[in-house]
Structures are given as C-alpha cells and as structure tokens.
Design an enzyme around this catalytic site. Structure first.
Site, PDB file in Angstrom:
ATOM      1  N   CYS A   1      -2.326  -6.871  -6.593  1.00  0.00           N
ATOM      2  CA  CYS A   1      -2.332  -7.296  -8.018  1.00  0.00           C
ATOM      3  C   CYS A   1      -1.745  -8.819  -7.908  1.00  0.00           C
ATOM      4  O   CYS A   1      -2.438  -9.726  -8.667  1.00  0.00           O
ATOM      5  CB  CYS A   1      -1.269  -6.464  -8.645  1.00  0.00           C
ATOM      6  SG  CYS A   1      -1.832  -4.889  -8.913  1.00  0.00           S
TER       7      CYS A   1
ATOM      8  N   GLU B   1      -0.769  -3.934 -13.954  1.00  0.00           N
ATOM      9  CA  GLU B   1      -1.568  -5.383 -14.019  1.00  0.00           C
ATOM     10  C   GLU B   1      -2.763  -5.480 -14.167  1.00  0.00           C
ATOM     11  O   GLU B   1      -3.606  -6.067 -14.841  1.00  0.00           O
ATOM     12  CB  GLU B   1      -1.136  -6.232 -12.863  1.00  0.00           C
ATOM     13  CG  GLU B   1       0.364  -6.379 -12.269  1.00  0.00           C
ATOM     14  CD  GLU B   1       1.149  -5.505 -11.455  1.00  0.00           C
ATOM     15  OE1 GLU B   1       2.099  -5.696 -10.780  1.00  0.00           O
ATOM     16  OE2 GLU B   1       0.524  -4.227 -11.430  1.00  0.00           O
TER      17      GLU B   1
ATOM     18  N   HIS C   1      -3.551  -0.113 -11.108  1.00  0.00           N
ATOM     19  CA  HIS C   1      -2.216  -0.623 -11.288  1.00  0.00           C
ATOM     20  C   HIS C   1      -2.166  -1.244 -12.709  1.00  0.00           C
ATOM     21  O   HIS C   1      -3.064  -1.607 -13.435  1.00  0.00           O
ATOM     22  CB  HIS C   1      -1.871  -1.629 -10.250  1.00  0.00           C
ATOM     23  CG  HIS C   1      -1.687  -1.056  -9.139  1.00  0.00           C
ATOM     24  ND1 HIS C   1      -1.078  -1.692  -8.050  1.00  0.00           N
ATOM     25  CD2 HIS C   1      -2.276   0.072  -8.504  1.00  0.00           C
ATOM     26  CE1 HIS C   1      -1.181  -0.938  -6.733  1.00  0.00           C
ATOM     27  NE2 HIS C   1      -1.902   0.345  -7.035  1.00  0.00           N
TER      28      HIS C   1
ATOM     29  N   CYS D   1       2.215  -5.795  -6.043  1.00  0.00           N
ATOM     30  CA  CYS D   1       1.677  -5.737  -4.905  1.00  0.00           C
ATOM     31  C   CYS D   1       0.556  -6.841  -4.373  1.00  0.00           C
ATOM     32  O   CYS D   1       0.159  -7.470  -4.910  1.00  0.00           O
ATOM     33  CB  CYS D   1       0.807  -4.187  -4.534  1.00  0.00           C
ATOM     34  SG  CYS D   1      -0.645  -4.083  -5.424  1.00  0.00           S
TER      35      CYS D   1
END
Length: 125
Positions: free
Chosen positions: A108, A60, A58, A105
C-alpha cells in the site's frame, strides 16, 4: 493543514471502518481519504481480503480503485456549484491526506507513493 481536533476526528472515522471490518470478519484496518482544500471525507474503506478472497483488497487499495473508477472526480467547493475537478488520480491524490488506523504495508505504501498522495495523517497522542 489540519487542526489537532480535525485529525483526531478523522482518526475516529477510520476506527468506525475498523469496527465494520470486525463485524464482517475482516482484519480491522480502516482508512479515509480527505481532500486538503475542503477538508471533506471523499471515501473510506476497510480491508476486504476475506470477503473477496483477494490478498490485495487492503483498505487503501480499495479506495484507490474507487477513485480510479470515478474519474473525472468532482468535489464541491462552495454553495454556488463551483467544483474542483480532477481528471487524473495523481492530481486528486496530491490534494488529499490519507488517514489510516495503522501504518500502510509495503504494497500500500508503494501504491500511495505511486499515485502521489499528499500526506498520511496521524493521531496526536
């Protein structure tokens, strides 16, 4: 603290990463990390889960890995070669704001909490 215009400009930068994600066949989520004291964008990313075949890629997490691999991290303070220097990711992140195109999410969010991110910015509507 950021002005409304600064926040909206930083969010526009996030959307540029979303556009790159779409161009590369990725889910269009993008983020940038901004240093609170200098208001400089330190790094940004979009999701890379399809490219890497790794569900953890992801945006991040990609940035967190970048910062970890570039410690000690220096940020120029002024034109006289004065720097902020961070040797621990927690010290760096406690002076940064994350701007992201959608809410992080749970994976993260936990990682961001773990590294002590100062704040998650949001657009003013």
């Amino acid at each position: 603290s950021f002005t409304k215009d600064e926040i909206n400009n930083f969010m526009e930068e996030c959307f540029k990463y979303c556009e790159k994600a779409i161009e590369n066949g990725e889910i269009p989520v993008g983020c940038i990390f901004v240093h609170n004291l200098t208001k400089k964008i330190l790094h940004g990313s979009h999701n890379l889960t399809n490219k890497t075949k790794n569900a953890n890629s992801h945006c991040e997490i990609n940035c967190i890995k970048y910062f970890e691999s570039n410690l000690p991290f220096k940020i120029q303070k002024d034109d006289k070669n004065n720097y902020y220097e961070y040797t621990k990711i927690e010290d760096l992140m406690s002076n940064c704001t994350l701007f992201v195109s959608c809410e992080p999410c749970i994976m993260c969010a936990y990682a961001l909490n773990f590294i002590h991110i100062s704040e998650i910015g949001r657009a003013h509507v």
